[in-house]
Scaffold this motif. Structure first.
Motif, PDB file in Angstrom:
ATOM      1  N   ASP A  74       4.546  -5.076   3.768  1.00 21.32           N
ATOM      2  CA  ASP A  74       5.541  -5.484   2.760  1.00 21.32           C
ATOM      3  C   ASP A  74       5.018  -5.247   1.206  1.00 21.32           C
ATOM      4  N   ALA A  75       4.171  -4.134   1.184  1.00 18.20           N
ATOM      5  CA  ALA A  75       3.387  -3.750  -0.067  1.00 18.20           C
ATOM      6  C   ALA A  75       4.689  -3.148  -1.009  1.00 18.20           C
ATOM      7  N   SER A  76       4.250  -3.514  -2.163  1.00 18.10           N
ATOM      8  CA  SER A  76       5.098  -2.443  -3.280  1.00 18.10           C
ATOM      9  C   SER A  76       4.281  -1.934  -4.380  1.00 18.10           C
ATOM     10  N   VAL A  77       4.757  -0.610  -4.624  1.00 17.16           N
ATOM     11  CA  VAL A  77       3.981  -0.077  -5.619  1.00 17.16           C
ATOM     12  C   VAL A  77       5.090   0.205  -6.922  1.00 17.16           C
ATOM     13  N   SER A  78       5.183  -0.118  -7.912  1.00 13.16           N
ATOM     14  CA  SER A  78       6.089  -0.027  -9.035  1.00 13.16           C
ATOM     15  C   SER A  78       5.644   0.461 -10.328  1.00 13.16           C
ATOM     16  N   GLY A  79       6.427   0.522 -11.606  1.00 12.93           N
ATOM     17  CA  GLY A  79       6.211   0.797 -12.643  1.00 12.93           C
ATOM     18  C   GLY A  79       5.790   2.125 -12.808  1.00 12.93           C
ATOM     19  N   ASP A  80       4.610   2.663 -13.425  1.00 17.63           N
ATOM     20  CA  ASP A  80       4.035   3.719 -13.596  1.00 17.63           C
ATOM     21  C   ASP A  80       2.796   3.909 -12.755  1.00 17.63           C
ATOM     22  N   ALA A  81       2.549   3.159 -11.775  1.00 18.77           N
ATOM     23  CA  ALA A  81       1.551   2.794 -10.935  1.00 18.77           C
ATOM     24  C   ALA A  81       1.346   4.201 -10.122  1.00 18.77           C
ATOM     25  N   ARG A  82      -0.125   4.570  -9.683  1.00 18.99           N
ATOM     26  CA  ARG A  82      -0.204   5.671  -8.854  1.00 18.99           C
ATOM     27  C   ARG A  82      -1.053   5.186  -7.709  1.00 18.99           C
ATOM     28  N   VAL A  83      -1.018   5.706  -6.489  1.00 17.92           N
ATOM     29  CA  VAL A  83      -1.810   5.307  -5.481  1.00 17.92           C
ATOM     30  C   VAL A  83      -1.957   7.041  -4.870  1.00 17.92           C
ATOM     31  N   VAL A  89      -2.694   0.554   0.153  1.00 18.24           N
ATOM     32  CA  VAL A  89      -2.056  -0.402  -0.243  1.00 18.24           C
ATOM     33  C   VAL A  89      -1.202  -1.339   0.881  1.00 18.24           C
ATOM     34  N   TYR A  90      -1.472  -2.627   1.227  1.00 17.52           N
ATOM     35  CA  TYR A  90      -0.818  -3.192   2.391  1.00 17.52           C
ATOM     36  C   TYR A  90      -0.516  -4.647   2.308  1.00 17.52           C
ATOM     37  N   GLY A  91      -0.185  -5.004   3.568  1.00 20.95           N
ATOM     38  CA  GLY A  91       0.220  -6.597   3.393  1.00 20.95           C
ATOM     39  C   GLY A  91       1.122  -6.974   2.398  1.00 20.95           C
ATOM     40  N   ASN A  92       1.074  -7.960   1.416  1.00 21.97           N
ATOM     41  CA  ASN A  92       2.000  -8.167   0.655  1.00 21.97           C
ATOM     42  C   ASN A  92       1.388  -7.652  -0.734  1.00 21.97           C
ATOM     43  N   ALA A  93       0.471  -7.009  -0.793  1.00 20.31           N
ATOM     44  CA  ALA A  93       0.011  -6.566  -2.137  1.00 20.31           C
ATOM     45  C   ALA A  93       1.037  -5.768  -3.028  1.00 20.31           C
ATOM     46  N   ARG A  94       0.659  -5.971  -4.331  1.00 17.55           N
ATOM     47  CA  ARG A  94       1.631  -5.364  -5.438  1.00 17.55           C
ATOM     48  C   ARG A  94       0.744  -4.449  -6.392  1.00 17.55           C
ATOM     49  N   VAL A  95       1.009  -3.393  -6.530  1.00 19.26           N
ATOM     50  CA  VAL A  95       0.366  -2.305  -7.856  1.00 19.26           C
ATOM     51  C   VAL A  95       1.514  -2.039  -8.713  1.00 19.26           C
ATOM     52  N   ALA A  99      -1.291   0.942 -13.463  1.00 22.12           N
ATOM     53  CA  ALA A  99      -2.321   0.689 -12.512  1.00 22.12           C
ATOM     54  C   ALA A  99      -2.547   1.961 -11.604  1.00 22.12           C
ATOM     55  N   ARG A 100      -3.796   2.147 -11.336  1.00 18.21           N
ATOM     56  CA  ARG A 100      -4.405   3.241 -10.418  1.00 18.21           C
ATOM     57  C   ARG A 100      -5.174   2.879  -9.317  1.00 18.21           C
ATOM     58  N   VAL A 101      -4.831   3.290  -7.913  1.00 13.61           N
ATOM     59  CA  VAL A 101      -5.630   3.103  -6.989  1.00 13.61           C
ATOM     60  C   VAL A 101      -5.740   4.096  -6.220  1.00 13.61           C
ATOM     61  N   PHE A 102      -6.907   4.485  -6.192  1.00 13.67           N
ATOM     62  CA  PHE A 102      -7.427   5.782  -5.695  1.00 13.67           C
ATOM     63  C   PHE A 102      -8.886   5.853  -5.071  1.00 13.67           C
ATOM     64  N   GLY A 103      -9.191   7.069  -4.455  1.00 12.35           N
ATOM     65  CA  GLY A 103     -10.488   7.152  -3.695  1.00 12.35           C
ATOM     66  C   GLY A 103     -10.281   6.705  -2.277  1.00 12.35           C
ATOM     67  N   ASP A 104     -11.307   5.798  -1.850  1.00 11.75           N
ATOM     68  CA  ASP A 104     -11.048   5.245  -0.690  1.00 11.75           C
ATOM     69  C   ASP A 104     -10.826   3.616  -0.570  1.00 11.75           C
ATOM     70  N   ALA A 105     -10.288   3.234  -1.865  1.00 11.01           N
ATOM     71  CA  ALA A 105     -10.060   1.815  -2.362  1.00 11.01           C
ATOM     72  C   ALA A 105      -8.866   1.417  -1.378  1.00 11.01           C
ATOM     73  N   ARG A 112      -2.728  -8.431  -6.288  1.00 12.23           N
ATOM     74  CA  ARG A 112      -1.966  -7.971  -7.501  1.00 12.23           C
ATOM     75  C   ARG A 112      -2.985  -7.058  -8.486  1.00 12.23           C
ATOM     76  N   VAL A 113      -2.351  -5.918  -8.324  1.00 14.98           N
ATOM     77  CA  VAL A 113      -3.231  -4.705  -9.637  1.00 14.98           C
ATOM     78  C   VAL A 113      -2.186  -4.564 -10.488  1.00 14.98           C
ATOM     79  N   SER A 114      -2.380  -4.657 -11.862  1.00 14.69           N
ATOM     80  CA  SER A 114      -1.474  -4.553 -12.771  1.00 14.69           C
ATOM     81  C   SER A 114      -1.813  -4.046 -14.025  1.00 14.69           C
ATOM     82  N   GLY A 115      -1.227  -3.821 -14.802  1.00 10.48           N
ATOM     83  CA  GLY A 115      -1.699  -3.426 -16.414  1.00 10.48           C
ATOM     84  C   GLY A 115      -2.234  -1.745 -16.262  1.00 10.48           C
ATOM     85  N   ASN A 116      -3.235  -1.739 -16.809  1.00  8.15           N
ATOM     86  CA  ASN A 116      -3.993  -0.358 -17.064  1.00  8.15           C
ATOM     87  C   ASN A 116      -5.324  -0.359 -15.994  1.00  8.15           C
ATOM     88  N   ALA A 117      -4.938  -1.460 -14.899  1.00  7.48           N
ATOM     89  CA  ALA A 117      -6.369  -1.494 -13.986  1.00  7.48           C
ATOM     90  C   ALA A 117      -6.521  -0.377 -13.303  1.00  7.48           C
TER      91      ALA A 117
END
Length: 132
Positions: A74-83, A89-95, A99-105, A112-117
């Motif tokens: 039930d994950a969501s990726v929104s705004g200007d986020a990049r995966v 990104v999974y479960g009920n997670a929100r990016v 925010a940026r999630v990359f590599g093997d993260a 929740r990962v937000s802002g400029n994280a």
């Protein structure tokens, strides 16, 4: 060649129409004809690589998923986020946000990962954690 198409199956998410995706060819662990999750537009999911949005997961706004990344549950990726990369990104997670999630993260659970994280390398954010 495109790896997926937007179907006529839609979902209204917070006032935004999201389209379920369907694989047009086999790639990674996705079979031709397999239905995926929901995205707002083609720019939400790159056609190159093995990136995929599964199940009830959502990608919308100017967010994007690329490389070999996976968004599911039930994950969501929104705004200007990049995966990207091999990120999950999974479960009920929100990016969201920038925010940026990359590599093997990975981001999972109710995290929740937000802002400029940035979450990268082998980093794991899970449970009720919040990074912003």
């Amino acid at each position: 060649m495109k790896k997926y198409e937007l179907t006529k199956n839609t979902k209204n998410w917070c006032g935004t129409i999201l389209y379920q995706i369907k694989a047009l060819k086999e790639f990674g662990n996705v079979s031709k004809g397999e239905l995926g999750g929901f995205i707002e537009k083609e720019e939400s999911l790159e056609h190159d690589g093995n990136a995929w949005v599964y199940g009830n997961a959502r990608v919308f706004g100017d967010a994007s998923v690329s490389g070999d990344a996976r968004v599911f549950g039930d994950a969501s990726v929104s705004g200007d986020a990049r995966v990207s990369g091999n990120a999950w990104v999974y479960g009920n997670a929100r990016v969201s946000g920038d925010a940026r999630v990359f590599g093997d993260a990975s981001v999972s659970g109710d995290a929740r990962v937000s802002g400029n994280a940035w979450v990268y390398g082998n980093a794991r954010v899970f449970g009720d954690a919040s990074v912003s």
